[in-house]
Design a protein around this motif. Structure first.
Motif, PDB file in Angstrom:
ATOM      1  N   PHE A 185       0.054  -0.960   0.226  1.00 39.41           N
ATOM      2  CA  PHE A 185      -0.021   0.516   0.273  1.00 39.41           C
ATOM      3  C   PHE A 185       0.829   0.850  -0.105  1.00 39.41           C
ATOM      4  N   GLY A 186       0.597   2.224  -1.125  1.00 39.15           N
ATOM      5  CA  GLY A 186       1.867   3.253  -1.146  1.00 39.15           C
ATOM      6  C   GLY A 186       0.786   4.495   0.177  1.00 39.15           C
ATOM      7  N   ARG A 187       1.655   5.603   0.003  1.00 36.51           N
ATOM      8  CA  ARG A 187       1.335   7.016   0.593  1.00 36.51           C
ATOM      9  C   ARG A 187      -0.137   7.591  -0.147  1.00 36.51           C
ATOM     10  N   GLU A 188      -0.811   8.039   1.917  1.00 33.20           N
ATOM     11  CA  GLU A 188      -1.820   8.496   1.794  1.00 33.20           C
ATOM     12  C   GLU A 188      -2.343   9.700   0.677  1.00 33.20           C
ATOM     13  N   ARG A 189      -1.990  10.202   0.159  1.00 30.28           N
ATOM     14  CA  ARG A 189      -1.897  11.019  -1.206  1.00 30.28           C
ATOM     15  C   ARG A 189      -2.078  10.382  -2.203  1.00 30.28           C
ATOM     16  N   PHE A 190      -1.129  10.235  -2.265  1.00 33.69           N
ATOM     17  CA  PHE A 190      -1.107   9.562  -4.143  1.00 33.69           C
ATOM     18  C   PHE A 190      -0.178   8.048  -4.325  1.00 33.69           C
ATOM     19  N   GLY A 191      -0.421   7.112  -3.709  1.00 33.91           N
ATOM     20  CA  GLY A 191       0.425   6.456  -3.957  1.00 33.91           C
ATOM     21  C   GLY A 191       0.957   5.703  -3.343  1.00 33.91           C
ATOM     22  N   LEU A 192       1.635   4.920  -4.722  1.00 28.90           N
ATOM     23  CA  LEU A 192       2.512   3.277  -5.142  1.00 28.90           C
ATOM     24  C   LEU A 192       3.990   5.183  -6.425  1.00 28.90           C
TER      25      LEU A 192
END
Length: 252
Positions: free
Chosen positions: A113-120
């Motif tokens: 799972f990536g970052r809260e704002r813009f993912g991977l």
């Protein structure tokens, strides 16, 4: 089998999301958490939001890169919107993803799972073998990080729960299992070197190599099949590079 399924969170910004994700994991029997460069961890907010899953938080492993987090995994599924520019196999239904993930969990596998704002990022997606998307309202399909972890953890637990008991007692022979991401990376490096030496690639062709990597991701060769491919590549290399290739192959 569940012990071989890890959740990987990449550069999580809010420590509370780490705690909430740990709680979502533990309710579904998952305990292996890997954190890639979290902004703030350990943190009291992570422990508070874990709400009974502090053991998952306490045993979390922290690494510097996604490649390090998944190098020993035979299957790595990145949770993201579908990226058509990266032709990786894609699961439109989390249920189908979970069945395949569990089927390969004789060895380590990962949900990323990536970052809260813009993912991977695209480079991080390239570390994965597959992508998965969570169907949602097309007008508002935004899930909180912990919510996404909960959805995919539930599907994974449900797929595990429905496995025939015989699969727990009779794992597949090692040669029939999928290679790790590290083994595949050695193969792709070897393939790229042979293509350049043969003159097939006369200048950088990132797109060609990416497409070939996607092809082998879809094919999902076994370890034995990958070994055969490495042997074929060695036979095509000039004599001066055979020894080097053989040494690299020993690491796989």
């Amino acid at each position: 089998m569940l012990a071989n399924i890890r959740i990987v969170l990449v550069q999580t910004y809010h420590p509370g999301n780490i705690g909430a994700s740990a709680r979502a994991m533990k309710t579904m029997g998952l305990t292996k958490l890997v954190l890639v460069n979290p902004r703030c961890f350990p943190d009291p907010e992570a422990s508070r939001m874990a709400a009974g899953a502090e053991d998952v938080i306490d045993n979390a492993r922290i690494v510097n890169s996604l490649a390090e987090a998944v190098s020993d995994c035979v299957q790595v599924v990145g949770a993201s919107a579908r990226l058509r520019s990266l032709p990786l196999p894609h699961f439109d239904e989390p249920e189908a993803m979970a069945r395949e993930l569990v089927a390969n969990a004789d060895d380590p596998v990962a949900l990323v799972f990536g970052r809260e704002r813009f993912g991977l990022t695209n480079d991080e997606i390239r570390c994965c073998s597959h992508q998965v998307s969570i169907p949602a309202n097309p007008d508002y399909g935004i899930l909180n990080l912990a919510q996404a972890v909960q959805v995919l953890a539930y599907e994974t637990f449900n797929a595990w729960r429905q496995q025939p008991e015989s699969l727990y007692r009779h794992p597949r022979p090692a040669e029939e299992r999928q290679p790790t991401r590290e083994q595949l990376e050695h193969f792709h490096e070897h393939l790229g070197r042979v293509m350049r030496q043969s003159g097939f690639l006369t200048q950088p062709h990132a797109r060609t190599e990416t497409q070939l990597q996607a092809l082998f991701s879809r094919a999902q060769p076994s370890r034995k099949e990958l070994s055969l491919l490495r042997g074929l590549l060695r036979s095509l290399e000039p004599d001066s590079t055979v020894a080097r290739s053989t040494s690299e192959d020993d690491r796989t």
